[in-house]
Design an enzyme around this catalytic site. Structure first.
Site, short mmCIF file in Angstrom:
data_model
loop_
_atom_site.label_atom_id
_atom_site.label_comp_id
_atom_site.label_asym_id
_atom_site.label_seq_id
_atom_site.Cartn_x
_atom_site.Cartn_y
_atom_site.Cartn_z
N SER A 55 4.63 2.59 7.87
CA SER A 55 4.30 1.43 7.05
C SER A 55 5.50 0.98 6.22
O SER A 55 6.12 1.78 5.52
CB SER A 55 3.14 1.75 6.11
OG SER A 55 1.95 1.93 6.82
N HIS B 109 0.81 -1.22 0.00
CA HIS B 109 0.00 0.00 0.00
C HIS B 109 0.84 1.27 0.00
O HIS B 109 0.35 2.34 -0.34
CB HIS B 109 -0.99 0.00 1.18
CG HIS B 109 -0.39 0.27 2.51
ND1 HIS B 109 -0.21 -0.70 3.47
CD2 HIS B 109 0.07 1.40 3.07
CE1 HIS B 109 0.31 -0.17 4.56
NE2 HIS B 109 0.49 1.11 4.34
N ASP C 198 0.03 -7.69 1.38
CA ASP C 198 0.37 -6.26 1.46
C ASP C 198 1.88 -6.06 1.55
O ASP C 198 2.37 -5.25 2.32
CB ASP C 198 -0.33 -5.59 2.64
CG ASP C 198 -0.24 -4.06 2.55
OD1 ASP C 198 0.00 -3.54 1.45
OD2 ASP C 198 -0.39 -3.39 3.59
#
Length: 460
Positions: free
Chosen positions: A219, A115, A145
């Site tokens: 992230s 992402h 992911d």
């Protein structure tokens, strides 16, 4: 209420006993004085000493010094502020996004979240030593992911990976990343839980949970143990709570990265069943059902499960050495095996326990669609911008962008129709002719004004 009632009963019984003993003890000699109650044991030791506290602090320092060189900041230009990337990390008016990554191999492979780069038109990686390098996508796996980037560099510091299955709930962990673009930020906490699933964000969910502070921009960065080894890739936070961060376990991340670097994609094993959790409600209606397991609701004709004689209604309770508590456990276990492997399975059918063996087959999956950054530029002979002259302040003439070709270098750099060029290769207040002249070498550094925001961007 029940403990309080029990205590009241004990007090009444003690009172009756005392009255009875008084009535029958007219000539009894006085009782000897009861000895004092034994002293409570004192703790073996008191508070930790200052030296011990400093030693713990030194451990965190050592972890940061060991691991930070292998952590990178990832800067992306995304399609728009509403992109999926923008949901997870900061995207400002210039459609910039930020994330983190960890160096997986010395020749330039970098592991991050899918992402972070989703919808990216341009990707740049900032190393700990200050270098900024353009990155390309080596491969990605939306199901977990995860994604792998490549930069042209050698002899990079590489992070070492721990066995996430051996991690212990409650142990200290350290998160390193670039929250809100603040590069190489270090936070500490504990490993709160393992095997978290059911979040609903990805097809394969087997998260580590931590209370180490994780924010937008973290992230793709590593969650590491006190040996400086990567336990997981920080992926998301639960916004409704505090101190609930989730990371993809290192065993899954390492497997995905290795497959991507080897073949460009991730191959998953398949047994051909549909499964669901065995809920208490379902178990109550199934005779002699176990308290946990995965309920088979579909068996694909001709698939590995049918060849192993599985049927709808079977309850999977064990695969290999893993005890199956729910449907997610089946997905987690199968992910760790390759096609061609033979796995022992234990199922309960009509209250009886059976053993069978299933031969895994490769699952046919289409590759994820190409990202904008992976598509060829539509204007390979130019930078993809059309300019006009406009009147600026105090009678000056400025270059304004009136068109941007889709997927061109200018589009990838985040330029838009209406942007005003304030500088071109450090030349201030350029005309459209000045910009075109500066762009003749195929690269351009622009300072651009958009609405009330001003920013630099590199077009190449």
């Amino acid at each position: 209420m029940r403990p309080r009632c029990m205590l009241a009963s004990m007090l009444v019984m003690a009172g009756l006993g005392s009255l009875s003993s008084v009535a029958s003890a007219q000539a009894a000699p006085p009782r000897p004085k009861a000895p004092p109650p034994p002293a409570l044991p004192t703790p073996a030791r008191g508070l930790p000493s200052a030296a011990e506290v400093r030693a713990l602090g030194d451990t965190f320092v050592a972890v940061a010094e060991k691991t930070s060189p292998a952590v990178v900041q990832i800067d992306v230009t995304v399609s728009s502020g509403d992109s999926s990337a923008g949901r997870w990390f900061r995207a400002d008016a210039t459609t910039r996004g930020m994330g983190s990554g960890v160096i997986f191999s010395a020749d330039g492979a970098i592991l991050t979240n899918n992402h972070v780069i989703e919808d990216a038109r341009a990707i740049n990686v900032r190393l700990k030593d200050g270098r900024t390098l353009p990155a390309r996508v080596a491969g990605r796996d939306p199901a977990t992911d995860l994604a792998v980037l490549r930069v042209d560099a050698t002899n990079l510091p590489v992070a070492s990976f721990a066995d996430s299955d051996a991690a212990r709930v409650g142990e200290w962990v350290v998160a390193i990343g670039s929250p809100f673009g603040l590069g190489h930020t270090v936070t500490t906490g504990v490993l709160s839980a393992k095997g978290r699933g059911g979040v609903g964000m990805n097809a394969i969910e087997d998260y580590l949970q931590t209370d180490a502070s994780i924010n937008p921009g973290n992230s793709g960065g590593p969650l590491v143990n006190l040996d400086g080894q990567v336990l997981g890739i920080n992926t998301m936070i639960v916004s409704k709570g505090q101190g609930i961060g989730l990371a993809v376990p290192s065993n899954i991340a390492r497997r995905v990265a290795t497959q991507i670097l080897k073949t460009g994609k991730v191959m998953r094993a398949w047994i051909g069943i549909g499964i669901q959790d065995l809920t208490p409600q379902l178990a109550a209606e199934i005779p002699n059902a176990p308290t946990a397991g995965a309920l088979v609701n579909t068996v694909v004709a001709g698939g590995p499960a049918q060849k192993a004689h599985l049927e709808p209604g079977d309850i999977v309770t064990k695969i290999g050495a893993r005890t199956i508590a729910d449907a997610q456990d089946v997905i987690r276990e199968l992910f760790l095996h390759d096609d061609g492997e033979v796995l022992a399975m234990e199922v309960i059918r009509s209250g009886k326990r059976y053993q069978t063996k299933v031969t895994l087959e490769a699952k046919s999956e289409s590759s994820p669609p190409a990202l904008p950054v992976e598509r060829k530029a539509s204007s390979p002979q130019g930078l993809g911008i059309t300019l006009r002259d406009m009147e600026g302040d105090a009678g000056s003439t400025l270059a304004q962008i009136v068109a941007v070709s889709p997927d061109s270098p200018a589009d990838r750099a985040g330029l838009k129709r209406g942007d005003v060029v304030l500088e071109a290769d450090f030349a201030r207040l350029p005309t459209s002719a000045d910009v075109q002249k500066a762009a003749q070498d195929g690269r351009l550094l622009l300072r651009v004004r958009r609405d009330k925001a001003t920013f630099y961007t590199a077009v190449r």
